[in-house]
Design an enzyme around this catalytic site. Structure first.
Site, PDB file in Angstrom:
ATOM      1  N   ASP A   1       0.804  -1.231   0.007  1.00 56.30           N
ATOM      2  CA  ASP A   1      -0.121  -0.085   0.090  1.00 56.30           C
ATOM      3  C   ASP A   1       0.909   1.235   0.098  1.00 56.30           C
ATOM      4  OD1 ASP A   1      -1.576   2.228   0.800  1.00 56.30           O
ATOM      5  OD2 ASP A   1      -2.620   1.036   2.323  1.00 56.30           O
TER       6      ASP A   1
ATOM      7  N   TYR B   1       2.087  -0.222  15.384  1.00 53.42           N
ATOM      8  CA  TYR B   1       1.181  -0.149  14.473  1.00 53.42           C
ATOM      9  C   TYR B   1       1.620   0.838  13.307  1.00 53.42           C
ATOM     10  CZ  TYR B   1      -2.608   1.105  11.360  1.00 53.42           C
ATOM     11  OH  TYR B   1      -3.500   1.200  10.272  1.00 53.42           O
TER      12      TYR B   1
ATOM     13  N   LYS C   1      -8.356  -4.971   3.408  1.00 55.02           N
ATOM     14  CA  LYS C   1      -8.842  -4.974   4.761  1.00 55.02           C
ATOM     15  C   LYS C   1      -8.782  -6.157   5.380  1.00 55.02           C
ATOM     16  CE  LYS C   1      -9.618  -0.470   3.508  1.00 55.02           C
ATOM     17  NZ  LYS C   1      -8.385  -0.495   2.627  1.00 55.02           N
TER      18      LYS C   1
ATOM     19  N   TYR D   1      -3.427   9.450   0.090  1.00 54.45           N
ATOM     20  CA  TYR D   1      -3.486   9.085   1.714  1.00 54.45           C
ATOM     21  C   TYR D   1      -2.478   8.261   1.907  1.00 54.45           C
ATOM     22  CZ  TYR D   1      -4.952   8.818   6.250  1.00 54.45           C
ATOM     23  OH  TYR D   1      -4.842   9.035   7.637  1.00 54.45           O
TER      24      TYR D   1
ATOM     25  N   ASN E   1      16.390  -7.805  -0.111  1.00 52.85           N
ATOM     26  CA  ASN E   1      15.232  -8.521   0.163  1.00 52.85           C
ATOM     27  C   ASN E   1      13.893  -7.843   0.760  1.00 52.85           C
ATOM     28  OD1 ASN E   1      13.241 -10.841   1.118  1.00 52.85           O
ATOM     29  ND2 ASN E   1      14.912 -12.143   0.714  1.00 52.85           N
TER      30      ASN E   1
ATOM     31  N   LYS F   1      -0.056  -1.740   7.127  1.00 51.69           N
ATOM     32  CA  LYS F   1      -0.963  -2.734   6.898  1.00 51.69           C
ATOM     33  C   LYS F   1      -0.585  -3.973   6.295  1.00 51.69           C
ATOM     34  CE  LYS F   1      -4.105  -0.033   8.247  1.00 51.69           C
ATOM     35  NZ  LYS F   1      -4.747  -0.178   9.412  1.00 51.69           N
TER      36      LYS F   1
HETATM   37  P1  13P Z   1      -5.536  -0.613   4.778  1.00 50.99           P
HETATM   38  O1  13P Z   1      -4.934  -1.844   5.632  1.00 50.99           O
HETATM   39  O2  13P Z   1      -6.101  -1.000   3.406  1.00 50.99           O
HETATM   40  O3  13P Z   1      -4.378   0.544   4.489  1.00 50.99           O
HETATM   41  O4  13P Z   1      -6.669  -0.085   5.448  1.00 50.99           O
HETATM   42  C1  13P Z   1      -6.455   0.641   6.781  1.00 50.99           C
HETATM   43  C2  13P Z   1      -7.538   1.148   7.311  1.00 50.99           C
HETATM   44  O5  13P Z   1      -7.376   1.676   8.462  1.00 50.99           O
HETATM   45  C3  13P Z   1      -8.953   1.322   6.807  1.00 50.99           C
HETATM   46  O6  13P Z   1     -10.048   1.717   7.649  1.00 50.99           O
HETATM   47 MG    MG Z   2      -4.278   2.054   3.127  1.00 51.70          MG
HETATM   48 MG    MG Z   3      -4.977  -1.846   2.132  1.00 48.90          MG
HETATM   49 MG    MG Z   4      -5.184  -3.377   6.263  1.00 49.64          MG
END
Ligand code: 13P
Ligand code: MG
Ligand code: MG
Ligand code: MG
Ligand code: 13P
Length: 370
Positions: A11, A233, A132, A90, A104, A236
């Site tokens: 992402d 955190y 998601k 974003y 890697n 993603k």
């Molecule tokens: P992503 O993991 O797809 O970036 O989505 C993050 C998120 O918090 C959506 O509400």
């Molecule tokens: Mg995202």
């Molecule tokens: Mg995502």
């Molecule tokens: Mg995610």
């Protein structure tokens, strides 16, 4: 000679928010991979969007974890990130956790599913790409493809599948792995992989003595958990998988069949909610309602000496309308729970929490219970 299929994703910025990948990023990725194809580094490629994740499918002869291939993916994500920053998308560069490539991409943020194998006379390969959700979302469908006779008729009626398969399962908390055999260890396998936030199927192998080499994987799943990598955190871990089909393996329809059930997965809204996994056509690979619901697309190919013939948009089919309708009903049902579990994830699995601050504010007001 052997062919490697590499599916590497990141992402690098969403349009708008976490909805989808901008056309500009897709174009930049395609240009960069076309250059690599022209130079002979890769045989072929396709670029996809799964929600806000940029997905690179590449074929080559360099094996897994190859430095040049991973660098190509990393450079592609960096080029896309530069555009994402310019467009102020974003979370531009969200999944590139490191500033410098070091041989890697594993552990650097992108998700990786790649496998090297001897291409058969006919080699169907399906790329699944989810948004998601988390790597454990693949546990249920992969198990059903390769171990559930109520899903895969071939396990019962095809002598080439009847012996079952070997599952490589990772404990992503302890960084350990175990090989387990189905059907004989089926209940033990389920005891692990039912705990999908910790135990994740990484690969599936044929058994020894069958039609296919036992050391060449037939399925592989990305298992990168970014908060595990970074210790907090930061991004993603929406997962991807590659699955081979037919001739000693589940048929394409048996590989797709588990997705007819929109099972509950984690990672919706702020990475902190459970919701149904909805199979969608490429066209609907964008996350809207409550940043979701979680989605999966499937791209079907035949390989021809590493060339990618396809893709076929496999969930672009009214046969999955019922599943999508069911997913919408489940989404509605889950949403009515608002901030309550089990819609919201248990505390330890949430990617955001205000609880420590709330507890801190209340610490003088808590009294002991007689
Ligand atoms: P992503 O993991 O797809 O970036 O989505 C993050 C998120 O918090 C959506 O509400
Ligand atoms: Mg995202
Ligand atoms: Mg995502
Ligand atoms: Mg995610
Ligand atoms: P066809 O008869 O259409 O080739 O299909 C064979 C099959 O086994 C499908 O699962």
């Amino acid at each position: 000679s052997k062919i490697t299929v590499s599916l590497i994703k990141a992402d690098v910025g969403g349009l708008p928010g976490h909805v989808t990948v901008a056309d500009e990023l897709i174009k930049a990725a395609e240009e960069n991979l076309q250059n690599a194809k022209d130079s002979g580094l890769i045989i072929d490629f396709r670029v996809f969007r799964a929600g806000d994740d940029l997905e690179l499918v590449m074929t080559h002869t360099k094996g897994v974890d190859n430095e040049e291939i991973h660098k190509l993916a990393w450079d592609t994500f960096e080029k896309a990130t530069a555009i994402a920053k310019d467009l102020k998308l974003y979370g531009a560069g969200q999944d590139l956790l490191s500033d410098a490539f070091s041989g890697n991409v594993r552990g650097m943020g992108p998700g990786v599913a790649e496998m090297e194998f001897t291409e058969r006379g006919a080699e169907p390969v399906i790329a699944f790409m989810m948004d998601k959700t988390e790597p454990g979302a693949f546990n249920l469908p992969i198990f059903r493809m390769f171990a559930d006779p109520f899903n895969t008729a071939g396990l019962v009626i095809d002598p080439n599948l009847h012996n079952g398969f070997v599952f490589e399962i990772w404990d992503i908390y302890e960084h350990k792995k175990v090989l387990m055999r189905a059907p004989e260890e089926m209940y033990d396998i389920l005891a692990l992989i039912g705990a999908k936030s910790r135990f994740v199927i990484k690969r599936v192998f044929p058994k020894e003595g069958g039609k296919l080499p036992a050391d060449e994987p037939v399925a592989v799943i990305s298992t990168e958990k970014l908060y595990q990598i970074a210790g907090e955190y930061v991004g993603k871990d929406d997962p991807v998988a590659l699955v081979r089909a037919q001739s000693g393996l589940p048929a394409v329809g048996e590989v797709l069949e588990p997705f007819a059930f929109p099972h509950l997965v984690s990672g919706w809204m702020r990475g902190s909610h459970n919701g149904p996994l909805m199979p969608v056509p490429f066209n609907y690979s964008k996350c809207t309602r409550f940043d979701g619901p979680p989605r999966v697309i499937a791209a079907g190919f035949q390989l021809a000496n590493g060339r990618l013939v396809g893709p076929v948009d496999l969930f672009d089919d009214p046969a999955y309308d019922y599943t999508r309708q069911k997913a919408v009903e489940i989404a509605e049902y889950m949403r009515r729970h608002g901030p309550f579990e089990p819609h919201r994830l248990p505390m330890e699995d949430m990617e955001y929490t205000t609880l420590p601050k709330v507890m801190d504010r209340l610490k003088d007001r808590f009294e002991s219970i007689e």
